[in-house]
Design an enzyme around this catalytic site. Sequence first.
Site, PDB file in Angstrom:
ATOM      1  N   CYS A   1     -23.816   5.024  13.911  1.00 37.69           N
ATOM      2  CA  CYS A   1     -24.429   4.601  15.663  1.00 37.69           C
ATOM      3  C   CYS A   1     -25.043   5.136  16.281  1.00 37.69           C
ATOM      4  O   CYS A   1     -25.715   4.842  17.361  1.00 37.69           O
ATOM      5  CB  CYS A   1     -23.343   4.909  16.850  1.00 37.69           C
ATOM      6  SG  CYS A   1     -21.822   3.869  16.392  1.00 37.69           S
TER       7      CYS A   1
ATOM      8  N   HIS B   1     -27.855  16.877  12.099  1.00 39.02           N
ATOM      9  CA  HIS B   1     -26.919  16.819  11.243  1.00 39.02           C
ATOM     10  C   HIS B   1     -26.149  17.776  10.755  1.00 39.02           C
ATOM     11  O   HIS B   1     -26.664  18.611  10.358  1.00 39.02           O
ATOM     12  CB  HIS B   1     -27.763  16.053  10.397  1.00 39.02           C
ATOM     13  CG  HIS B   1     -26.990  16.056   9.090  1.00 39.02           C
ATOM     14  ND1 HIS B   1     -26.149  15.173   8.474  1.00 39.02           N
ATOM     15  CD2 HIS B   1     -28.025  13.997   8.141  1.00 39.02           C
ATOM     16  CE1 HIS B   1     -26.058  14.648   7.718  1.00 39.02           C
ATOM     17  NE2 HIS B   1     -27.490  13.384   7.629  1.00 39.02           N
TER      18      HIS B   1
ATOM     19  N   HIS C   1     -32.444   9.532  34.453  1.00 32.46           N
ATOM     20  CA  HIS C   1     -30.671   8.785  34.322  1.00 32.46           C
ATOM     21  C   HIS C   1     -30.890   8.845  32.836  1.00 32.46           C
ATOM     22  O   HIS C   1     -31.392   9.710  31.269  1.00 32.46           O
ATOM     23  CB  HIS C   1     -31.765   7.380  33.837  1.00 32.46           C
ATOM     24  CG  HIS C   1     -32.220   7.123  35.102  1.00 32.46           C
ATOM     25  ND1 HIS C   1     -31.742   6.507  36.316  1.00 32.46           N
ATOM     26  CD2 HIS C   1     -33.809   7.393  35.267  1.00 32.46           C
ATOM     27  CE1 HIS C   1     -32.871   6.522  37.102  1.00 32.46           C
ATOM     28  NE2 HIS C   1     -33.639   6.871  36.439  1.00 32.46           N
TER      29      HIS C   1
ATOM     30  N   HIS D   1     -24.220   7.040  24.364  1.00 35.10           N
ATOM     31  CA  HIS D   1     -23.578   5.819  23.347  1.00 35.10           C
ATOM     32  C   HIS D   1     -22.219   5.763  24.460  1.00 35.10           C
ATOM     33  O   HIS D   1     -21.365   6.046  24.049  1.00 35.10           O
ATOM     34  CB  HIS D   1     -23.625   6.713  22.527  1.00 35.10           C
ATOM     35  CG  HIS D   1     -22.758   5.651  21.108  1.00 35.10           C
ATOM     36  ND1 HIS D   1     -24.036   4.272  21.056  1.00 35.10           N
ATOM     37  CD2 HIS D   1     -21.620   5.954  20.147  1.00 35.10           C
ATOM     38  CE1 HIS D   1     -22.709   4.033  20.275  1.00 35.10           C
ATOM     39  NE2 HIS D   1     -21.440   4.971  19.392  1.00 35.10           N
TER      40      HIS D   1
ATOM     41  N   HIS E   1     -17.628  -2.381  28.785  1.00 38.81           N
ATOM     42  CA  HIS E   1     -17.219  -2.941  29.300  1.00 38.81           C
ATOM     43  C   HIS E   1     -17.360  -4.601  28.979  1.00 38.81           C
ATOM     44  O   HIS E   1     -17.262  -5.658  28.952  1.00 38.81           O
ATOM     45  CB  HIS E   1     -16.891  -3.228  30.523  1.00 38.81           C
ATOM     46  CG  HIS E   1     -15.905  -4.187  31.417  1.00 38.81           C
ATOM     47  ND1 HIS E   1     -16.643  -5.262  31.577  1.00 38.81           N
ATOM     48  CD2 HIS E   1     -14.971  -4.080  31.453  1.00 38.81           C
ATOM     49  CE1 HIS E   1     -15.389  -5.952  32.673  1.00 38.81           C
ATOM     50  NE2 HIS E   1     -13.981  -5.010  32.475  1.00 38.81           N
TER      51      HIS E   1
ATOM     52  N   ASN F   1     -18.767  -2.103  21.902  1.00 41.48           N
ATOM     53  CA  ASN F   1     -19.485  -0.864  21.240  1.00 41.48           C
ATOM     54  C   ASN F   1     -20.384  -1.727  19.936  1.00 41.48           C
ATOM     55  O   ASN F   1     -19.457  -2.464  19.600  1.00 41.48           O
ATOM     56  CB  ASN F   1     -18.790  -0.230  20.385  1.00 41.48           C
ATOM     57  CG  ASN F   1     -20.014   1.267  19.726  1.00 41.48           C
ATOM     58  OD1 ASN F   1     -20.640   1.610  19.387  1.00 41.48           O
ATOM     59  ND2 ASN F   1     -18.275   2.107  19.281  1.00 41.48           N
TER      60      ASN F   1
END
Length: 452
Positions: free
Chosen positions: A169, A248, A335, A339, A368, A372
């Site tokens: 992702c 990572h 802002h 994710h 909503h 995802n």
Amino acid sequence: MDSLIIVVLVLPVAYSLFQLCKLIQQRRIQCCYIMHYECFKPSNDRKLTTEFSGDIIMRNKNLGNEQYKFLLRAIVNSGLGEETYGPRNIITGREESPTIADGISEMDEFFISTLDNLFHKSGVSPREIDILVVNVSMLASVPSLTSRIVNHYKMREDIKAFNLSGMGCSASIISIDIVQNIFKSCKNSFAIVLTSESIAPNWYTGSEKSMILTNCLFRSGGCSILLTNNKAMKKRSAFSLKCLIRTHLGAMDEAHSCCKQQEDDHGHLGFFLSKSLTKSASKAFAENLRDLAPRVLPLRELVRYILLNSVTNFVQRYSKVSKKVSLNFKTGVDHFCLHPGGTAVIDGIRKSLELSEKDVEPSRMTLHRFGNTSASSLWYVLGYMEAKNRLKKGDRVLMIGFGSGFKCNSCLWEVLRDLGGGNVWGDSIGNYPPKTLVNPFLEKFGWVYEDN
């Protein structure tokens, strides 16, 4: 002798000037702008309502009553609304027998729709593209997806094309990092990043709870992003990249295996989520913030944190009172583009960064409306901010993404001009935020909370 003295004096000055010019030129090359980005909105016949999702679950003959109740509870409480999208083979009931063609057609629909709009709105032609990066974690076709795009749009023979898989992702930030590094050696170039996930061949049809949850959260989507390092294009661009941090934890066995694609004991392919996922995500997030903070926060906030932390540690030596000192990221960020991996992910980041509900509203509303959509989710969140006319010239936007491996990647963008207008949110932005996010089918599926 005089000539030698002159040489000795002039050479260091000349070398210093050379290094200064080289540094200035390097900084010019290192600029990275987003000219335009285009999020994908599938057709209405691909919508997955809660009721339809319940019907899909009922089609799975491998599930017992407990698994049915578990999944329905997960869907009702997922934070997803009634207008997310799924792949066509799931809509038509072919989830148990997906083909490679299902995955490729799913990607083709996204590629063509967003790229056609991208080229039209930006005025940049396919033949002008120098770099192409595609990230789709769970679909590897031959020829590659980048080759399909090059072929469809008849791009140049010398285009630098990269096809990424397995990045999860946070892959879109990794793709941006690849582009900005190539920009260092390629002047006045155009690059395109395409980020998506192939849901069609990866819908889990087994009964393992640790693998079936992904069916409740992941939905179809994607985004195409046009970037350049040509300073002449700055006035036409929307964002400028200020910094990018990649973390990572792949060297840690627990983090490496906390989420992965695998087959269950009965041979059903799916995506496994372990109980250690939250722990790995928290560690990766903390590591990333440690490197990010000095680059995005003003000096006064760093000094305040160091002083307060030192005082607190000193006081705790002689007192049992425990008080946590936190960095205020709002001093350097306007802002937060987080994710939307699920309500728990959003709530966790909100708590860690001490954000308000207003700060996480774009991520919660994206979850909503679109669900995802994996690596492309961040761009729907950014689109929400733009559609709400919140992005003004000079604002700083922090993107944070998580991915398998385990990875946490972040980047900071500066808004180059006031942004607003139509995008993927155009026909629904007026309905957000809704009065309530309570799922309308909670009453219908209320029986899932009963003991028997």
